[in-house]
Scaffold this motif. Structure first.
Motif, short mmCIF file in Angstrom:
data_model
loop_
_atom_site.label_atom_id
_atom_site.label_comp_id
_atom_site.label_asym_id
_atom_site.label_seq_id
_atom_site.Cartn_x
_atom_site.Cartn_y
_atom_site.Cartn_z
N LEU A 237 -1.88 4.97 8.85
CA LEU A 237 -2.88 5.11 8.28
C LEU A 237 -4.27 5.16 8.55
O LEU A 237 -4.21 4.05 9.36
N GLU A 238 -5.38 6.39 9.26
CA GLU A 238 -6.60 5.76 9.35
C GLU A 238 -7.32 4.95 8.59
O GLU A 238 -7.67 6.42 6.99
N THR A 239 -8.00 4.04 8.03
CA THR A 239 -8.29 3.71 6.82
C THR A 239 -9.89 3.91 7.45
O THR A 239 -10.24 3.32 8.12
N SER B 193 -9.32 -4.74 -1.32
CA SER B 193 -8.76 -4.32 -2.27
C SER B 193 -8.75 -4.32 -3.42
O SER B 193 -7.52 -4.70 -3.81
N ARG C 60 -8.04 8.32 -2.08
CA ARG C 60 -9.57 6.94 -2.46
C ARG C 60 -9.50 6.04 -3.23
O ARG C 60 -8.59 7.10 -4.37
N VAL D 158 -13.11 2.90 -0.44
CA VAL D 158 -11.98 2.80 0.08
C VAL D 158 -11.01 4.62 0.67
O VAL D 158 -10.54 5.08 0.25
N ASP D 159 -11.11 4.83 2.06
CA ASP D 159 -10.83 5.90 3.08
C ASP D 159 -9.26 5.77 2.81
O ASP D 159 -9.64 5.17 4.77
N ASP D 160 -8.51 6.32 2.40
CA ASP D 160 -7.02 6.20 3.44
C ASP D 160 -6.32 7.16 3.28
O ASP D 160 -6.59 8.14 2.57
N GLU D 161 -6.31 7.93 5.20
CA GLU D 161 -6.56 9.10 5.73
C GLU D 161 -4.77 9.37 5.92
O GLU D 161 -4.23 8.42 7.39
N LEU D 162 -3.32 9.67 6.14
CA LEU D 162 -2.24 9.64 6.01
C LEU D 162 -1.95 10.99 7.38
O LEU D 162 -2.56 11.47 7.75
N VAL E 6 -7.17 -1.08 -3.90
CA VAL E 6 -5.90 -0.96 -3.41
C VAL E 6 -4.83 -1.39 -4.42
O VAL E 6 -4.03 -0.90 -4.31
N TRP F 184 -3.17 1.19 10.27
CA TRP F 184 -2.28 0.04 8.95
C TRP F 184 -1.42 1.53 9.58
O TRP F 184 -1.04 1.99 9.40
#
Length: 203
Positions: free
Chosen positions: A113-115, A123, A93, A97-101, A56, A183
């Protein structure tokens, strides 16, 4: 959102392609972007071709080197629809770590974000800062250790931490189970980003 191995490869490839699109949009060579972000040209090339997944912190440095935000990386299509369906979420990705907006593209001053953070994922080894105003992390499942400068905080389910986006920070899943967290960030606007000096984040 659970991903299969094939899905993960596609997500990694998509992230690299998006970095390449933004780099070309700014008229930067891979060498120029690498110099701004403090990485090697080979690193940028490997990322853009989907051969590695960045941390990240390093991804943030690349974005700062282009004067870009995380919102632009997600590249969500402009839409007035206030609803984002679960199967329509854009995923970025970065090294476990997978960040979903989950915020609608129309949102101007809020990003959520759902992480999902894999066991042992983090990070990056060094702290970083990023464009934005304030940031709040809420742990939903598992645990997360967050460092603000030299102070560490251990968070469990239901715990949260709030701090300035410009404050040096890093985080890691030091537990034994996958961590799920929200987040919540109040991002800066384009004019504020243009006035900021890019490339100041730490790896």
């Amino acid at each position: 959102m659970a991903t299969t191995a094939d899905d993960a490869d596609e997500i990694d490839n998509w992230t690299g392609r998006r970095v390449r699109e933004l780099r070309k949009l700014h008229g930067l060579s891979a060498k120029e972007l690498a110099a701004r972000a403090g990485v090697t040209q080979a690193y940028v090339s490997r990322l853009e071709t989907g051969k590695l997944s960045p941390t990240v912190a390093t991804l943030t440095r690349l974005l700062h080197g282009m004067g870009e935000s995380m919102e632009r990386l997600f590249g969500a299509a402009e839409s007035a629809d206030p609803v984002v369906r679960r199967d329509q979420r854009r995923v970025v990705r970065s090294h476990g770590v997978d960040d979903e907006l989950i915020t609608a593209p129309s949102a101007q001053r809020l990003r959520v974000l759902e992480t999902t953070v894999a066991v042992g994922a983090d990070s990056g080894r060094e702290s970083y800062e990023h464009y934005g105003d304030e940031e709040c992390i809420v742990v939903i499942k598992g645990s997360l250790r967050v460092w603000l400068e030299d102070t560490s905080y251990d968070l469990g389910p239901g715990d949260s931490i709030t701090f300035s986006c410009g404050r040096s920070h890093r985080w890691a899943n030091t537990g034994s189970v996958v961590t799920k967290a929200l987040w919540i960030v109040t991002p800066v606007g384009p004019s504020e980003m243009r006035s900021a000096q890019p490339g100041t984040a730490k790896a």
